[in-house]
Design an enzyme around this catalytic site. Structure first.
Site, PDB file in Angstrom:
ATOM      1  N   LYS A 134     -24.083 -33.733  44.162  1.00 51.98           N
ATOM      2  CA  LYS A 134     -25.331 -33.998  45.279  1.00 51.98           C
ATOM      3  C   LYS A 134     -24.923 -35.738  45.457  1.00 51.98           C
ATOM      4  O   LYS A 134     -25.130 -36.149  46.689  1.00 51.98           O
ATOM      5  CB  LYS A 134     -26.602 -33.567  44.861  1.00 51.98           C
ATOM      6  CG  LYS A 134     -26.701 -32.201  44.953  1.00 51.98           C
ATOM      7  CD  LYS A 134     -28.239 -31.883  44.941  1.00 51.98           C
ATOM      8  CE  LYS A 134     -28.395 -29.945  44.964  1.00 51.98           C
ATOM      9  NZ  LYS A 134     -29.562 -29.849  44.522  1.00 51.98           N
ATOM     10  N   LYS A 155     -27.244 -22.752  51.090  1.00 54.00           N
ATOM     11  CA  LYS A 155     -28.013 -22.848  52.284  1.00 54.00           C
ATOM     12  C   LYS A 155     -27.979 -24.404  52.957  1.00 54.00           C
ATOM     13  O   LYS A 155     -28.276 -24.688  53.937  1.00 54.00           O
ATOM     14  CB  LYS A 155     -29.512 -22.670  51.706  1.00 54.00           C
ATOM     15  CG  LYS A 155     -29.979 -23.618  50.650  1.00 54.00           C
ATOM     16  CD  LYS A 155     -31.514 -22.925  50.217  1.00 54.00           C
ATOM     17  CE  LYS A 155     -32.154 -23.563  48.807  1.00 54.00           C
ATOM     18  NZ  LYS A 155     -33.101 -22.750  48.361  1.00 54.00           N
ATOM     19  N   LYS A 181     -19.428 -21.169  46.283  1.00 60.16           N
ATOM     20  CA  LYS A 181     -20.991 -20.674  46.367  1.00 60.16           C
ATOM     21  C   LYS A 181     -21.537 -20.347  47.619  1.00 60.16           C
ATOM     22  O   LYS A 181     -21.259 -21.506  48.571  1.00 60.16           O
ATOM     23  CB  LYS A 181     -21.701 -20.747  45.284  1.00 60.16           C
ATOM     24  CG  LYS A 181     -22.547 -21.969  45.401  1.00 60.16           C
ATOM     25  CD  LYS A 181     -23.858 -22.067  44.650  1.00 60.16           C
ATOM     26  CE  LYS A 181     -24.752 -23.517  44.972  1.00 60.16           C
ATOM     27  NZ  LYS A 181     -25.924 -23.556  44.545  1.00 60.16           N
TER      28      LYS A 181
HETATM   29  P1  TYM Z   1     -32.111 -22.622  44.686  1.00 61.12           P
HETATM   30  O1  TYM Z   1     -33.257 -22.907  45.446  1.00 61.12           O
HETATM   31  O2  TYM Z   1     -30.777 -23.418  44.820  1.00 61.12           O
HETATM   32  O3  TYM Z   1     -31.701 -21.402  44.601  1.00 61.12           O
HETATM   33  C1  TYM Z   1     -32.513 -20.383  44.327  1.00 61.12           C
HETATM   34  C2  TYM Z   1     -32.063 -19.113  43.281  1.00 61.12           C
HETATM   35  O4  TYM Z   1     -30.971 -18.584  44.218  1.00 61.12           O
HETATM   36  C3  TYM Z   1     -29.894 -18.512  43.121  1.00 61.12           C
HETATM   37  N1  TYM Z   1     -28.678 -18.749  44.129  1.00 61.12           N
HETATM   38  C4  TYM Z   1     -27.579 -17.953  44.226  1.00 61.12           C
HETATM   39  N2  TYM Z   1     -27.426 -16.919  43.692  1.00 61.12           N
HETATM   40  C5  TYM Z   1     -26.257 -16.100  43.851  1.00 61.12           C
HETATM   41  N3  TYM Z   1     -25.337 -16.487  44.746  1.00 61.12           N
HETATM   42  C6  TYM Z   1     -25.662 -17.851  45.432  1.00 61.12           C
HETATM   43  N4  TYM Z   1     -24.582 -18.098  46.310  1.00 61.12           N
HETATM   44  C7  TYM Z   1     -26.654 -18.499  45.272  1.00 61.12           C
HETATM   45  N5  TYM Z   1     -27.186 -19.613  45.632  1.00 61.12           N
HETATM   46  C8  TYM Z   1     -28.304 -19.662  44.947  1.00 61.12           C
HETATM   47  C9  TYM Z   1     -29.994 -19.712  42.464  1.00 61.12           C
HETATM   48  O5  TYM Z   1     -29.411 -19.544  41.281  1.00 61.12           O
HETATM   49  C10 TYM Z   1     -31.552 -19.624  41.942  1.00 61.12           C
HETATM   50  O6  TYM Z   1     -31.734 -18.799  41.091  1.00 61.12           O
HETATM   51  N6  TYM Z   1     -33.195 -25.465  40.636  1.00 61.12           N
HETATM   52  C11 TYM Z   1     -33.589 -24.140  41.380  1.00 61.12           C
HETATM   53  C12 TYM Z   1     -35.010 -23.817  41.662  1.00 61.12           C
HETATM   54  C13 TYM Z   1     -35.843 -24.217  40.225  1.00 61.12           C
HETATM   55  C14 TYM Z   1     -35.880 -23.109  39.316  1.00 61.12           C
HETATM   56  C15 TYM Z   1     -36.940 -23.914  38.771  1.00 61.12           C
HETATM   57  C16 TYM Z   1     -35.339 -21.865  39.000  1.00 61.12           C
HETATM   58  C17 TYM Z   1     -36.680 -25.108  40.185  1.00 61.12           C
HETATM   59  N7  TYM Z   1     -37.340 -24.937  38.969  1.00 61.12           N
HETATM   60  C18 TYM Z   1     -37.322 -23.158  37.224  1.00 61.12           C
HETATM   61  C19 TYM Z   1     -35.859 -21.280  37.936  1.00 61.12           C
HETATM   62  C20 TYM Z   1     -36.730 -22.024  37.145  1.00 61.12           C
HETATM   63  C21 TYM Z   1     -32.879 -24.319  42.619  1.00 61.12           C
HETATM   64  O7  TYM Z   1     -32.450 -25.125  43.247  1.00 61.12           O
HETATM   65  O8  TYM Z   1     -32.685 -23.063  43.389  1.00 61.12           O
END
Ligand code: TYM
Length: 337
Positions: A113, A203, A200
């Site tokens: 990032k 969004k 991957k």
């Molecule tokens: P974020 O918002 O990027 O993604 C949310 C969840 O979706 C999963 N994910 C995917 N799974 C499969 N294939 C993909 N292409 C894909 N893209 C995203 C991510 O693994 C995630 O589970 N840091 C986290 C948010 C967060 C969080 C937490 C999660 C903040 N605090 C505490 C768990 C526990 C994030 O940015 O997810």
């Protein structure tokens, strides 16, 4: 028997994708009968990169409405907004003081990032929030004594850091945190970019053909699947290394139809990629139609705020109890010997 606890969240940085659904949201819904779930909208993580306030507000509401539209049930799961529980930010500070700069600079998401900020804006101005992101995430997790964290594969390094911090602090201060474990779906822990299946699905991709958003127009979704990159072999086989595009489509089908990958391969014997894409389109469209119709029904209802009331209360209770313990064990609570 007491149910084990799970915690997870989705960041409010943009449209929720099919990757988020298959890697995380679907799992939340599937697991809510068997675990005590705490699922939040990660809006504090959503400001690590600049975002205007109207977009942020819209993203928060959209995310919470999608949680319910996808099947999270407020009588089974505790749903809340991260910034409503001040303990997340408070604990993050204590964890920050037990984390090293090197650990944070080594995080691949930070490197990716911050490099992107540099190349997009031609500037060295890297928001500190990007560096601190995993500490706040560790706080989200450790605050709830969660046994499991249901996430996609891309969160592995973040959860490992949460475990390292927990272990370090347990050694230093006495038993403070439970060790969390990551919990992946059996199929689809990493859904790939439709145009470049070596990456991957994300969004934040600039090419909207690369991902499917849960609120995408259905005709657009059909076009996106049609134009998904495959290969020239015309052989439907799951082989992630040599056929990532085809394998990704099989994975999406397998997850959404609850069909084993081997079964799909059998069904596809002698068929071409048109057949594969048609079936993937059918399962994706039928899912999105269901989600979107529910979403439109609830988006403007007063129920949304009501549905997060009890989740917020329960989260507050668990979080404040834990923070009190942390303050006692670290000596921050000066009233206690
Ligand atoms: P974020 O918002 O990027 O993604 C949310 C969840 O979706 C999963 N994910 C995917 N799974 C499969 N294939 C993909 N292409 C894909 N893209 C995203 C991510 O693994 C995630 O589970 N840091 C986290 C948010 C967060 C969080 C937490 C999660 C903040 N605090 C505490 C768990 C526990 C994030 O940015 O997810």
């Amino acid at each position: 028997m007491e149910k084990k606890r799970m915690i997870s969240g989705i960041t409010t940085t943009g449209k929720i994708t099919l990757g988020n659904y298959i890697g995380a949201l679907k799992n939340f819904v599937d697991l809510q009968d068997d675990f005590e779930m705490y699922i939040f909208v990660a809006n504090l993580h959503g400001i690590t990169l600049p975002i205007d306030k109207e977009t942020l507000r819209k993203n928060i509401k959209e995310t919470v409405a999608l949680y319910f539209a996808c099947g999270l049930d407020p009588t089974k799961s505790n749903i809340f907004i991260q910034s409503d529980i001040a303990e997340h930010a408070e604990l993050a500070w204590v964890l920050t003081c037990n984390t090293t700069l090197g650990e944070l600079q080594r995080m691949t998401q930070f490197k990716d990032k911050s490099n992107k900020v540099k190349s997009d804006n031609g500037t060295e101005f890297i928001p500190t929030g990007l560096l601190m992101y995993p500490v706040l995430m560790a706080a989200d997790i450790l605050l709830y004594d969660a046994s499991f964290v249901p996430v996609g594969k891309d969160q592995k390094q973040h959860i490992e850091l949460a475990r390292s911090i927990a272990e370090r602090m347990n050694n230093k201060y006495g038993e403070m945190f439970k060790m969390p474990e990551e919990y992946h779906p059996k199929v689809g822990a990493k859904i790939l970019d439709l145009q470049d299946p070596t990456k991957k699905m994300s969004k934040s991709s600039l090419n909207s053909k690369s991902y499917i958003a849960l609120l995408d127009n259905i005709e657009e979704v059909k076009k996106k699947i049609k134009s998904a990159v495959t290969d020239s072999e015309n052989l439907i086989k799951y082989d992630l290394e040599n056929k990532p595009g085809v394998s990704n489509l099989i994975t999406i089908w397998s997850s959404l139809a609850n069909l084993a990958i081997e079964k799909i391969e059998k069904m596809c014997e002698g068929k071409d990629y048109g057949f594969l894409k048609e079936n993937v389109t059918n399962v994706v469209v039928s899912l999105l139609e269901k989600i979107q119709s529910k979403y439109n029904e609830i988006y403007n209802s007063d129920d949304l705020e009501k549905w997060i009331e009890s989740g917020t209360l329960n989260a507050k209770k668990a979080a404040s109890k834990k923070l009190r313990k942390v303050y006692n064990l670290t000596g921050l609570n000066y009233k206690r010997k």
